[in-house]
Design an enzyme around this catalytic site. Structure first.
Site, PDB file in Angstrom:
ATOM      1  N   GLY A  72      11.018   4.190  30.867  1.00  0.00           N
ATOM      2  CA  GLY A  72      11.635   4.060  32.182  1.00  0.00           C
ATOM      3  C   GLY A  72      10.808   3.192  33.118  1.00  0.00           C
ATOM      4  O   GLY A  72      10.225   2.179  32.716  1.00  0.00           O
ATOM      5  N   SER A  73      10.732   3.609  34.374  1.00  0.00           N
ATOM      6  CA  SER A  73      10.131   2.768  35.420  1.00  0.00           C
ATOM      7  C   SER A  73       8.637   2.540  35.255  1.00  0.00           C
ATOM      8  O   SER A  73       8.073   1.669  35.929  1.00  0.00           O
ATOM      9  CB  SER A  73      10.412   3.372  36.796  1.00  0.00           C
ATOM     10  OG  SER A  73      11.791   3.258  37.115  1.00  0.00           O
ATOM     11  N   THR A  74       7.971   3.289  34.380  1.00  0.00           N
ATOM     12  CA  THR A  74       6.557   3.020  34.138  1.00  0.00           C
ATOM     13  C   THR A  74       6.354   1.654  33.491  1.00  0.00           C
ATOM     14  O   THR A  74       5.224   1.151  33.442  1.00  0.00           O
ATOM     15  CB  THR A  74       5.917   4.095  33.236  1.00  0.00           C
ATOM     16  OG1 THR A  74       6.618   4.143  31.987  1.00  0.00           O
ATOM     17  CG2 THR A  74       5.967   5.463  33.904  1.00  0.00           C
ATOM     18  N   MET A  75       7.442   1.023  33.003  1.00  0.00           N
ATOM     19  CA  MET A  75       7.348  -0.308  32.410  1.00  0.00           C
ATOM     20  C   MET A  75       7.281  -1.409  33.471  1.00  0.00           C
ATOM     21  O   MET A  75       6.765  -2.499  33.212  1.00  0.00           O
ATOM     22  CB  MET A  75       8.557  -0.541  31.496  1.00  0.00           C
ATOM     23  CG  MET A  75       8.443  -1.742  30.583  1.00  0.00           C
ATOM     24  SD  MET A  75       7.038  -1.660  29.454  1.00  0.00           S
ATOM     25  CE  MET A  75       7.344  -0.107  28.638  1.00  0.00           C
TER      26      MET A  75
END
Length: 205
Positions: A72-75
């Site tokens: 998810g948004s950790t990328m």
């Protein structure tokens, strides 16, 4: 019988106890089915503590190494780092927000609406601060599919970390030839890619 060799672990017993307590508290507080914690030394990559919890009391595997998931948004910070490293974005560059909704390649991408007026433009820092899907997809279009793939590969995704654990998963990172028209956008938001918690921690380090 012969005396065995000395085994030196990188694990820190104090940190291990802290990690296990913190994970138990987080799983209980969130009502989660499980979770993982990885603490490592960013200078050496040594794993200092690692804890995994699952609902099944018989599950004893180190799922931080064996169960990849979509990050998810950790990328998004990793995509931003790749853009900056390759000189494809300046800190003053902006992208339009389109009111938090962008249709691209016949797919509509949405942002979670925040309180207050929606800005018309976002810098890369703004995109990360707001975790904007609309923003990161537009910035990521500056990467060609091969550049985006190589950047994610360079962070260690799609390949084992080679930690001494026999069942470590390499995760999932498909080559560009197997991508759809949506894949580059999806991976910029942390989808169509699967990573282990250890891989993610190592990438950030």
């Amino acid at each position: 019988p012969r005396e065995g060799n000395t085994v030196v672990l990188t694990l820190n017993s104090d940190l291990q106890q802290i990690a296990e307590r913190a994970l138990d508290d987080a799983v209980s507080k969130m009502g989660a089915q499980g979770g993982d914690i990885v603490i490592l030394d960013p200078e050496t990559g040594d794993v200092l503590a690692m804890a995994s919890r699952r609902q099944n009391p018989l599950s004893t595997s180190a799922t931080a190494l064996t169960e990849p998931c979509e990050p998810g948004s950790t990328m998004k910070p990793l995509i931003a780092a790749s853009l900056l490293t390759q000189g494809l974005v300046r800190l003053t560059d902006t992208v339009p927000t389109f009111g938090g909704e962008l249709t691209i390649n016949a797919r509509t991408i949405h942002d979670d609406q925040e309180a207050g007026p929606e800005p018309k433009f976002l810098t890369l820092a703004d995109v990360l601060q707001r975790s904007s899907n609309v923003g990161i997809v537009q910035f990521a279009e500056r990467l060609s599919p091969s550049q985006e793939y190589q950047a994610l590969r360079d962070f260690g995704f799609g390949t084992p970390t080679e930690v001494a654990y026999p069942a470590e998963s390499p995760g999932i990172l498909r080559p560009p030839k197997d991508w759809s028209t949506q894949s580059a956008n999806s991976m910029a938001m942390g989808y169509e890619i699967a990573v282990t918690p250890l891989q993610l921690a190592t990438a950030y380090a």
